[in-house]
Design a protein around this motif. Structure first.
Motif, PDB file in Angstrom:
ATOM      1  N   VAL A   1       1.042  -1.721   0.625  1.00 54.20           N
ATOM      2  CA  VAL A   1      -0.329   0.050  -0.095  1.00 54.20           C
ATOM      3  C   VAL A   1       1.032   1.542   0.033  1.00 54.20           C
ATOM      4  O   VAL A   1       0.506   2.358  -1.141  1.00 54.20           O
ATOM      5  N   LEU A   2       1.901   1.048   0.786  1.00 56.30           N
ATOM      6  CA  LEU A   2       2.547   2.542   0.129  1.00 56.30           C
ATOM      7  C   LEU A   2       3.776   2.704  -0.617  1.00 56.30           C
ATOM      8  O   LEU A   2       3.639   3.642  -1.041  1.00 56.30           O
ATOM      9  N   GLY A   3       3.648   1.543  -1.116  1.00 54.40           N
ATOM     10  CA  GLY A   3       4.749   1.348  -2.279  1.00 54.40           C
ATOM     11  C   GLY A   3       3.891   2.682  -3.366  1.00 54.40           C
ATOM     12  O   GLY A   3       4.532   2.949  -4.327  1.00 54.40           O
ATOM     13  N   ALA A   4       2.397   1.392  -3.302  1.00 54.95           N
ATOM     14  CA  ALA A   4       0.867   2.077  -4.234  1.00 54.95           C
ATOM     15  C   ALA A   4       1.822   3.557  -4.821  1.00 54.95           C
ATOM     16  O   ALA A   4       1.331   3.807  -5.346  1.00 54.95           O
TER      17      ALA A   4
ATOM     18  N   LEU B   1       0.707   8.886   7.589  1.00 54.33           N
ATOM     19  CA  LEU B   1      -0.451   9.763   6.895  1.00 54.33           C
ATOM     20  C   LEU B   1      -1.795   8.448   7.419  1.00 54.33           C
ATOM     21  O   LEU B   1      -2.350   8.422   7.987  1.00 54.33           O
ATOM     22  N   MET B   2      -1.165   7.387   6.507  1.00 51.33           N
ATOM     23  CA  MET B   2      -1.171   5.751   7.446  1.00 51.33           C
ATOM     24  C   MET B   2      -0.882   5.378   8.546  1.00 51.33           C
ATOM     25  O   MET B   2      -2.821   4.683   8.804  1.00 51.33           O
ATOM     26  N   LEU B   3      -0.204   6.098   9.308  1.00 51.51           N
ATOM     27  CA  LEU B   3      -0.262   5.842  10.342  1.00 51.51           C
ATOM     28  C   LEU B   3      -1.706   6.418  11.369  1.00 51.51           C
ATOM     29  O   LEU B   3      -2.268   5.928  12.656  1.00 51.51           O
TER      30      LEU B   3
ATOM     31  N   GLY C   1       9.137  11.564   0.952  1.00 59.70           N
ATOM     32  CA  GLY C   1       7.870  11.524   1.085  1.00 59.70           C
ATOM     33  C   GLY C   1       7.073  10.214   2.008  1.00 59.70           C
ATOM     34  O   GLY C   1       6.203   9.796   1.860  1.00 59.70           O
ATOM     35  N   GLY C   2       8.472   9.279   1.961  1.00 57.82           N
ATOM     36  CA  GLY C   2       8.025   7.904   2.810  1.00 57.82           C
ATOM     37  C   GLY C   2       7.590   8.250   4.368  1.00 57.82           C
ATOM     38  O   GLY C   2       6.296   7.264   4.506  1.00 57.82           O
ATOM     39  N   PHE C   3       8.728   8.620   4.984  1.00 55.28           N
ATOM     40  CA  PHE C   3       7.960   9.466   6.215  1.00 55.28           C
ATOM     41  C   PHE C   3       6.517   9.801   6.000  1.00 55.28           C
ATOM     42  O   PHE C   3       5.423   9.681   7.225  1.00 55.28           O
ATOM     43  N   ILE C   4       6.075  10.851   4.975  1.00 55.73           N
ATOM     44  CA  ILE C   4       4.813  11.986   5.024  1.00 55.73           C
ATOM     45  C   ILE C   4       3.907  10.655   4.569  1.00 55.73           C
ATOM     46  O   ILE C   4       2.567  10.268   5.477  1.00 55.73           O
ATOM     47  N   CYS C   5       4.028   9.817   4.159  1.00 50.02           N
ATOM     48  CA  CYS C   5       2.762   8.541   3.264  1.00 50.02           C
ATOM     49  C   CYS C   5       2.867   7.669   4.866  1.00 50.02           C
ATOM     50  O   CYS C   5       1.650   7.637   5.263  1.00 50.02           O
TER      51      CYS C   5
ATOM     52  N   LYS D   1      -5.068   4.454  10.707  1.00 52.55           N
ATOM     53  CA  LYS D   1      -5.302   3.173  11.572  1.00 52.55           C
ATOM     54  C   LYS D   1      -6.174   4.253  13.098  1.00 52.55           C
ATOM     55  O   LYS D   1      -6.780   3.250  13.381  1.00 52.55           O
ATOM     56  N   ARG D   2      -5.264   5.598  13.881  1.00 59.39           N
ATOM     57  CA  ARG D   2      -5.445   5.975  14.944  1.00 59.39           C
ATOM     58  C   ARG D   2      -7.277   6.085  14.485  1.00 59.39           C
ATOM     59  O   ARG D   2      -7.893   5.857  15.289  1.00 59.39           O
ATOM     60  N   VAL D   3      -7.419   6.559  13.419  1.00 60.30           N
ATOM     61  CA  VAL D   3      -8.373   7.093  12.890  1.00 60.30           C
ATOM     62  C   VAL D   3      -9.324   6.026  13.235  1.00 60.30           C
ATOM     63  O   VAL D   3     -10.921   5.877  13.764  1.00 60.30           O
TER      64      VAL D   3
END
Length: 231
Positions: free
Chosen positions: A146-149, A200-202, A193-197, A205-207
């Motif tokens: 997902v992160l790679g996509a 957002l994923m983290l 950019g990887g850290f930003i994405c 997940k929290r939400v």
């Protein structure tokens, strides 16, 4: 082990105790190889195989491994599995092997593998340990994909580029050039950019966890009210 316990192992690996989203482990390969979804899938599958067989071996040998030497023995077993995967990729998927490069041998240093071997496989039978390794590996793999996509889609305008290197010529059908004339966004391809994405994923997940907890709370209240009314 009961069916409920296997269900808990599955949910822990995929979501509640996810290697990346909950434990925040394996961030080095996560940032390095997720420039495309295909690279993420390749690294995820390689890690899954190592986790699967490392858990199996440790569970089988747990009765003869003394506590004093367990960590060195675990590391040797993991290193042996990584070496076999590394040699397999070099022999049969050499193009992908060149892309993933140094990060295949570095699977040995993935704390998630040693952590599961120590906390689960060394204390449980073979079948649950195998399933735990599979669940944790799948959980790690889907986050990589997902992160790679996301990074590939917005950074290069493609999806699953060079998937045929990993899955064979038939996988060329899933290689998509979404924006043919897209110049690309360099930030998303680079580690920032990887850290930003990932951030957002983290947050997502929290939400999602809060929404799930709220729904379960409402459901429990409704169940309690119904039981009181029946009584």
């Amino acid at each position: 082990m009961s069916t409920t316990s296997y269900r808990e192992i599955w949910s822990e690996g995929l979501w509640h105790n996810n290697v990346v989203l909950s434990q925040m482990l394996a961030l080095c390969p996560l940032m390095a190889v997720t420039t495309t979804a295909s690279n993420g899938l390749g690294m995820g599958l390689a890690t899954l195989v190592v986790m699967l067989f490392s858990n199996m071996l440790v569970s089988m040998l747990r009765g003869i491994i003394t506590p004093q030497v367990r960590i060195p023995v675990f590391i040797v077993l993991i290193a042996a599995m990584v070496t076999m995967v590394d040699m397999f990729l070099n022999a049969w998927m050499h193009e992908l092997y060149k892309v993933l490069g140094l990060f295949i041998p570095l699977i040995v240093t993935n704390c998630a593998i040693l952590g599961r071997v120590e906390s689960f496989a060394s204390k449980n039978r073979v079948a649950p340990s195998l399933f735990d390794g599979f669940a944790m590996g799948v959980g790690f793999t889907w986050v990589l994909v997902v992160l790679g996509a996301i990074r590939e889609f917005f950074g290069s305008g493609t999806l699953f580029a060079d998937a045929s290197l990993l899955l064979g010529h038939w996988a060329s059908v899933i290689e998509m050039d979404v924006f043919p004339n897209y110049g690309g966004t360099l930030l998303l391809i680079l580690p920032p950019g990887g850290f930003i994405c990932l951030g957002l994923m983290l947050a997502g997940k929290r939400v999602a966890d809060r929404v799930i907890a709220a729904r379960e709370s409402i459901r429990n209240e409704q169940t309690g009210t119904a039981m009181e009314g029946t009584a």
